[in-house]
Design a protein around this motif. Structure first.
Motif, PDB file in Angstrom:
ATOM      1  N   ALA A 165       0.950  -1.210  -0.097  1.00  0.00           N
ATOM      2  CA  ALA A 165       0.150   0.037   0.077  1.00  0.00           C
ATOM      3  C   ALA A 165       0.659   1.207   0.091  1.00  0.00           C
ATOM      4  O   ALA A 165       1.946   1.371   0.298  1.00  0.00           O
ATOM      5  N   GLY A 166       0.401   2.176  -0.391  1.00  0.00           N
ATOM      6  CA  GLY A 166       0.924   3.725  -0.103  1.00  0.00           C
ATOM      7  C   GLY A 166       1.986   3.947  -1.454  1.00  0.00           C
ATOM      8  O   GLY A 166       2.753   5.029  -1.147  1.00  0.00           O
ATOM      9  N   GLU A 167       2.115   3.066  -2.439  1.00  0.00           N
ATOM     10  CA  GLU A 167       3.267   3.232  -3.414  1.00  0.00           C
ATOM     11  C   GLU A 167       2.828   3.851  -4.703  1.00  0.00           C
ATOM     12  O   GLU A 167       3.406   3.729  -5.718  1.00  0.00           O
ATOM     13  N   THR A 168       1.450   4.023  -4.899  1.00  0.00           N
ATOM     14  CA  THR A 168       0.955   4.421  -6.401  1.00  0.00           C
ATOM     15  C   THR A 168      -0.218   5.523  -5.937  1.00  0.00           C
ATOM     16  O   THR A 168      -0.342   6.211  -4.929  1.00  0.00           O
ATOM     17  N   PHE A 195      -1.799   9.323 -11.090  1.00  0.00           N
ATOM     18  CA  PHE A 195      -0.727   8.484 -11.365  1.00  0.00           C
ATOM     19  C   PHE A 195       0.316   9.176 -12.280  1.00  0.00           C
ATOM     20  O   PHE A 195      -0.009  10.074 -12.861  1.00  0.00           O
ATOM     21  N   SER A 196       1.367   8.317 -12.438  1.00  0.00           N
ATOM     22  CA  SER A 196       2.368   8.632 -13.520  1.00  0.00           C
ATOM     23  C   SER A 196       2.068   8.197 -14.743  1.00  0.00           C
ATOM     24  O   SER A 196       2.717   8.641 -15.782  1.00  0.00           O
ATOM     25  N   GLY A 221     -20.729   3.931 -17.021  1.00  0.00           N
ATOM     26  CA  GLY A 221     -20.326   4.257 -18.417  1.00  0.00           C
ATOM     27  C   GLY A 221     -18.806   4.334 -18.231  1.00  0.00           C
ATOM     28  O   GLY A 221     -18.031   3.642 -17.371  1.00  0.00           O
ATOM     29  N   TYR A 222     -18.214   4.904 -19.296  1.00  0.00           N
ATOM     30  CA  TYR A 222     -16.874   5.051 -19.661  1.00  0.00           C
ATOM     31  C   TYR A 222     -16.033   6.299 -19.883  1.00  0.00           C
ATOM     32  O   TYR A 222     -16.420   7.105 -20.475  1.00  0.00           O
ATOM     33  N   VAL A 223     -14.847   6.310 -19.572  1.00  0.00           N
ATOM     34  CA  VAL A 223     -14.014   7.368 -19.747  1.00  0.00           C
ATOM     35  C   VAL A 223     -12.572   6.933 -20.598  1.00  0.00           C
ATOM     36  O   VAL A 223     -12.127   6.144 -20.008  1.00  0.00           O
ATOM     37  N   ASP A 224     -12.863   7.408 -21.986  1.00  0.00           N
ATOM     38  CA  ASP A 224     -11.680   6.818 -22.710  1.00  0.00           C
ATOM     39  C   ASP A 224     -10.234   6.977 -22.257  1.00  0.00           C
ATOM     40  O   ASP A 224      -9.588   6.156 -22.270  1.00  0.00           O
ATOM     41  N   ARG A 225      -9.810   8.323 -21.629  1.00  0.00           N
ATOM     42  CA  ARG A 225      -8.545   8.286 -21.223  1.00  0.00           C
ATOM     43  C   ARG A 225      -8.554   9.475 -20.100  1.00  0.00           C
ATOM     44  O   ARG A 225      -9.220  10.449 -20.264  1.00  0.00           O
ATOM     45  N   VAL A 226      -7.759   9.091 -18.746  1.00  0.00           N
ATOM     46  CA  VAL A 226      -7.693  10.096 -17.851  1.00  0.00           C
ATOM     47  C   VAL A 226      -6.207  10.367 -17.869  1.00  0.00           C
ATOM     48  O   VAL A 226      -5.212   9.303 -17.618  1.00  0.00           O
ATOM     49  N   PRO A 227      -5.755  11.514 -18.398  1.00  0.00           N
ATOM     50  CA  PRO A 227      -4.264  11.734 -18.646  1.00  0.00           C
ATOM     51  C   PRO A 227      -3.443  11.691 -17.085  1.00  0.00           C
ATOM     52  O   PRO A 227      -4.236  12.027 -16.190  1.00  0.00           O
ATOM     53  N   ALA A 228      -2.450  11.225 -17.209  1.00  0.00           N
ATOM     54  CA  ALA A 228      -1.330  11.173 -15.942  1.00  0.00           C
ATOM     55  C   ALA A 228      -1.313  12.598 -15.417  1.00  0.00           C
ATOM     56  O   ALA A 228      -1.228  13.434 -15.825  1.00  0.00           O
ATOM     57  N   GLY A 229      -1.904  12.520 -13.923  1.00  0.00           N
ATOM     58  CA  GLY A 229      -2.069  13.803 -13.332  1.00  0.00           C
ATOM     59  C   GLY A 229      -2.917  15.053 -13.777  1.00  0.00           C
ATOM     60  O   GLY A 229      -2.909  16.024 -13.270  1.00  0.00           O
TER      61      GLY A 229
END
Length: 253
Positions: A165-168, A195-196, A221-229
């Motif tokens: 836990a705690g590493e991402t 996330f990175s 529903g869906y989200v196609d992409r959530v960009p890093a940060g």
């Protein structure tokens, strides 16, 4: 954190914990190992649906699983549309292990009649993280039969992977709004990633609770992409939802 819309409906936010989605090439179509979970002991309506807020990471693939606590169904619900042709369902599954995830979790949700007959089934493939995940779907071929309860079949503890836990990172929901229409309710907002790596094809599950806390509506529903940060907008239409519900939002991968 709760926000009220102009129509007086509420939204409950669940901080969602996740592992990087490089592990999401899920091609399994069967159950290598499976367990049927008991839904009879699911959380009664009105009990606090708090989520365990612990982060996990699947980069450490430790073969020594150790003492993994089995997954549990903490809540399940099923309901018919107004014309009784389709049935929605919602199952909240809890992974109580703070340091273990299930990177290739296969679930089968079965609709069971009063006499024990399996009327229909639906499947989910998930990267199952620590804490609670909502499995939402539809049965479209029940006909005139009545669903008495749901059976949930899922992974065994031996399928868990050690993931400290705690590493991402995690994703969170903000700027939520509920808009009621004649036919459906739209739940929308922003999902933000810590996330990175980019998160692709993120599923957003929405469940609606009445004043007693019971689940009486669900959709996804869906989200196609959530960009890093970064962030992305989402919108989910919940059909045949009664007015004035409180909505709870989950993300899964």
């Amino acid at each position: 954190m709760t926000q009220e819309s102009e129509r007086g409906m509420g939204i409950m936010l669940n901080k969602t914990l996740a592992a990087p989605l490089v592990a999401l090439a899920l091609v399994t179509v069967g159950l290598a190992g499976c367990t049927t979970y008991d839904t009879a002991g699911a959380r009664p309506a009105g009990q606090d649906p708090a989520v365990t807020e612990e982060t996990v990471d699947d980069t450490t693939q430790d073969d020594a699983v150790g003492d993994v606590v089995p997954l549990a169904v903490v809540e399940s619900a099923v309901g018919a549309t107004e014309d009784q042709d389709w049935y929605w369902y919602a199952v909240v599954v809890d992974n109580p292990n703070p340091d273990h995830i299930f990177p290739d979790a296969t679930f089968t949700i079965e609709a069971i009649a009063a006499d024990g007959t399996i009327l229909a089934s639906d499947s989910h493939w998930k990267v199952l993280l620590s804490g609670q995940t909502a499995l939402v779907g539809w049965f479209t071929d029940i006909g005139d039969e009545q669903i008495a309860h749901l059976d949930v079949i899922g992974p065994e503890p031996s399928e868990a992977v050690h993931s400290p836990a705690g590493e991402t990172g995690y994703v969170s929901f903000d700027d939520l709004e509920v808009v009621e229409d004649e036919w459906y309710v739209t739940v929308s907002g922003t999902v933000t990633s810590e996330f990175s790596d980019d998160q692709e094809y993120v599923e957003v599950a929405v469940i609606g609770r009445d004043a007693t806390g019971a689940i009486v509506a669900a959709e996804y529903g869906y989200v196609d992409r959530v960009p890093a940060g970064g962030s992305a907008r989402f919108s989910v239409d919940v059909w045949d939802a009664p007015a004035g519900l409180e909505y709870e939002v989950f993300a899964s991968y």
